[in-house]
Design a protein around this motif. Structure first.
Motif: not given
Length: 269
Positions: A158, A144-146, A162
């Motif tokens: 984000l 995942t992003g973030g 996700a």
């Protein structure tokens, strides 16, 4: 040996392992049970440890204290390795598995690299790196992003967005603390929100937490104990804690230091 010397050694062992047992201190320090208990009383009075049945543990952390990954990686290393072996046996080939951030989940990841057909979803850079270092063509890793936290978790809108679109067969969740009323907790509000999304996405929840996490309460509750299908801990988990968990979690798996692990704790499904 003077009392001050004994107490310094006790604190050194407590820093290394997070907990000490009276029986082990009696043997290693070559003193009586009563002497050890007096030393523990003195150290507790100074706020340097917390006495529990059969020994002592590190004092409660503040609810917002968040040790970094490198600091946590040196704590309870033996116990985490045992927990990782036991937890990895619960993962079936060709399943979608989530791994939250943490040193224990990172240890679990090392044992998942040889399981065929896995799709691994994680918000942890360290966990993803375990799979990237030895990639398999039949495994898929979703990172995942973030925003990055001190524990190397990726969190925030984000990461949550996700995760919310996914459906996981199983989630392996590391926690900062676990408590009868507070449940599974973390000191980081944004990490708590991301972990909540991971829990909601998972059909089955497996919590991996060494014995020092019992009684610790972080700022944010991730989920109640009842949401946990299996809790994997180590042999240092005291009988009173096991009894409480018997009334709340679906199953308790105690990992031993050798290559095996106990089955469910007595009285648990």
């Amino acid at each position: 040996m003077l009392a001050a010397q004994r107490q310094a050694l006790i604190l050194e062992r407590l820093r290394d392992s997070g907990a000490v047992r009276v029986t082990e201190l009696v043997e290693s320090l070559d003193v009586s049970d009563m002497t050890v208990r007096r030393d523990l009383d003195a150290l507790e009075a100074r706020g340097l440890l917390r006495k529990v049945h059969g020994g002592a543990v590190a004092p409660h952390r503040r609810s917002t204290e968040e040790p970094g990954f490198e600091v946590n990686s040196t704590r309870q290393e033996r116990e985490k390795r045992a927990i990782a072996r036991a937890a990895a046996r619960l993962v079936e080939p060709h399943s979608a598995v989530g791994l939250s951030a943490g040193t224990t989940t990172c240890a679990v990841a090392e044992h998942l690299r040889d399981i065929p057909g896995l799709t691994v979803v994680t918000n942890c850079l360290r966990v993803a790196d375990v799979f990237y270092r030895a990639p398999r063509p039949d495994q898929t890793v979703v990172l995942t992003g973030g925003f990055r936290t001190p524990s190397d978790a990726l969190v925030g809108p984000l990461a949550v967005a996700a995760v919310r679109s996914l459906h996981l067969d199983l989630l392996l969740l590391g926690v900062h603390g676990m408590h009868e009323s507070a449940g599974l907790t973390t000191p980081n509000l944004m990490e708590g929100e991301t972990d909540q999304a991971l829990v909601a996405a998972a059909r089955k929840l497996v919590v991996v937490a060494d014995h020092t996490k019992w009684g610790t309460v972080g700022l944010c509750t991730i989920a109640p104990l009842e949401r946990c299908d299996v809790l994997v801990s180590d042999a240092g988990l005291e009988p009173p804690a096991r009894a409480v968990l018997a009334d709340h979690v679906g199953g308790l798996l105690i990992a031993e230091d050798d290559e095996g692990a106990e089955g469910p704790a007595p009285g648990m499904a």
